[in-house]
Design an enzyme around this catalytic site. Structure first.
Site, PDB file in Angstrom:
ATOM      1  N   ALA A  83       0.829  -1.208   0.000  1.00  0.00           N
ATOM      2  CA  ALA A  83       0.000   0.000   0.000  1.00  0.00           C
ATOM      3  C   ALA A  83       0.863   1.258   0.000  1.00  0.00           C
ATOM      4  CB  ALA A  83      -0.936  -0.003   1.201  1.00  0.00           C
ATOM      5  N   TYR A  84       1.916   1.238   0.789  1.00  0.00           N
ATOM      6  CA  TYR A  84       2.823   2.390   0.854  1.00  0.00           C
ATOM      7  C   TYR A  84       3.523   2.592  -0.484  1.00  0.00           C
ATOM      8  CZ  TYR A  84       6.785   5.274   2.361  1.00  0.00           C
ATOM      9  OH  TYR A  84       7.731   6.265   2.484  1.00  0.00           O
TER      10      TYR A  84
END
Length: 248
Positions: free
Chosen positions: A156-157
């Site tokens: 996600a990052y």
């Protein structure tokens, strides 16, 4: 647009300037002669510590807060920079969040929060800066070397930072004709609270030893690149600069 008459008149806004890489960037730019607006999201005391350190060294600085994804709050932030320091020449956008979990375990609310802060926040801050920054200025966003390293748990990052890179490269071309550079710095593992939090020492040591330089980066290592892009690097534009000791 008018250009500042000398280096001492230059003004920088540093988001996430209350700690880690942001604080190091604020202090480095102040040493280079910038007046610095130190942004914080929630920890005013730490931002004031950054301001105090800059002022103790003879520089000019001011702290101001706000949610980077909130356009009203960020408009007020840039208004403050212009009102207090007379304009804007450099944006260093370090603010971001990094919750980690395997893709199959990360809840969607956390995913949405990451994208809101890291992607929408970059879009909002860059949009406002691009409208206000003086000719000859620089916009410096922050990505991550994880987009190349593909470390499990960072999906996600890394996705959010891939979006930051796309925003950066396109904005550089949209600002054609204004002598404004737009680049992204992509650090590797760096000894900041954001990176170290929650990691056992054995894992930290393993990550450090895997680097060709056999250590983690420091905030000061990263701010060497920031100072370069904010100052002499007038022919570096629309690039992602990997600052990671050779990790990727």
């Amino acid at each position: 647009m008018n250009q500042p008459t000398d280096q001492a008149a230059r003004v920088a806004v540093v988001t996430g300037g209350s700690g880690g890489i942001g604080r190091a960037a604020a202090e480095r730019l102040a040493r280079d002669g910038f007046a610095v607006l130190v942004h914080y999201a929630g920890n005013r005391a730490r931002a004031e510590e950054t301001v105090a350190a800059i002022e103790a060294a003879g520089g000019r600085a001011l702290a101001a807060g706000g949610d980077v994804a909130d356009e009203t709050a960020m408009t007020e932030l840039f208004d403050t920079a212009e009102r207090e320091f007379g304009g804007l020449d450099v944006l260093v956008h370090t603010a971001g969040i990094m919750p980690l979990a395997p893709l199959t375990e990360l809840d969607l609310d956390t995913f949405d929060r990451i994208q809101r802060t890291n992607v929408r926040g970059t879009f909002v801050v860059d949009q406002l800066a691009a409208r206000r920054i003086r000719d000859g200025g620089a916009i410096i966003n922050f990505s991550t070397s994880v987009t190349r390293l593909q470390i499990p748990g960072y999906s996600a990052y890394a996705a959010s930072k891939g979006a930051v890179e796309a925003i950066t490269l396109i904005l550089a071309r949209e600002l054609r004709g204004r002598d404004i550079t737009v680049n992204a710095v992509a650090p590797g593992p760096t000894a900041t609270p954001l990176f170290l939090d929650g990691k056992p020492q054995a894992l930290v040591d393993q990550i450090a030893d895997a680097n060709p330089m056999q250590r983690l980066g420091t905030p000061e290592d990263i701010t060497e690149a920031v100072a370069f892009l904010a100052g002499p690097a007038r022919w570096v534009n629309g690039q992602v600069l990997y600052v990671n000791g050779g990790a990727a």
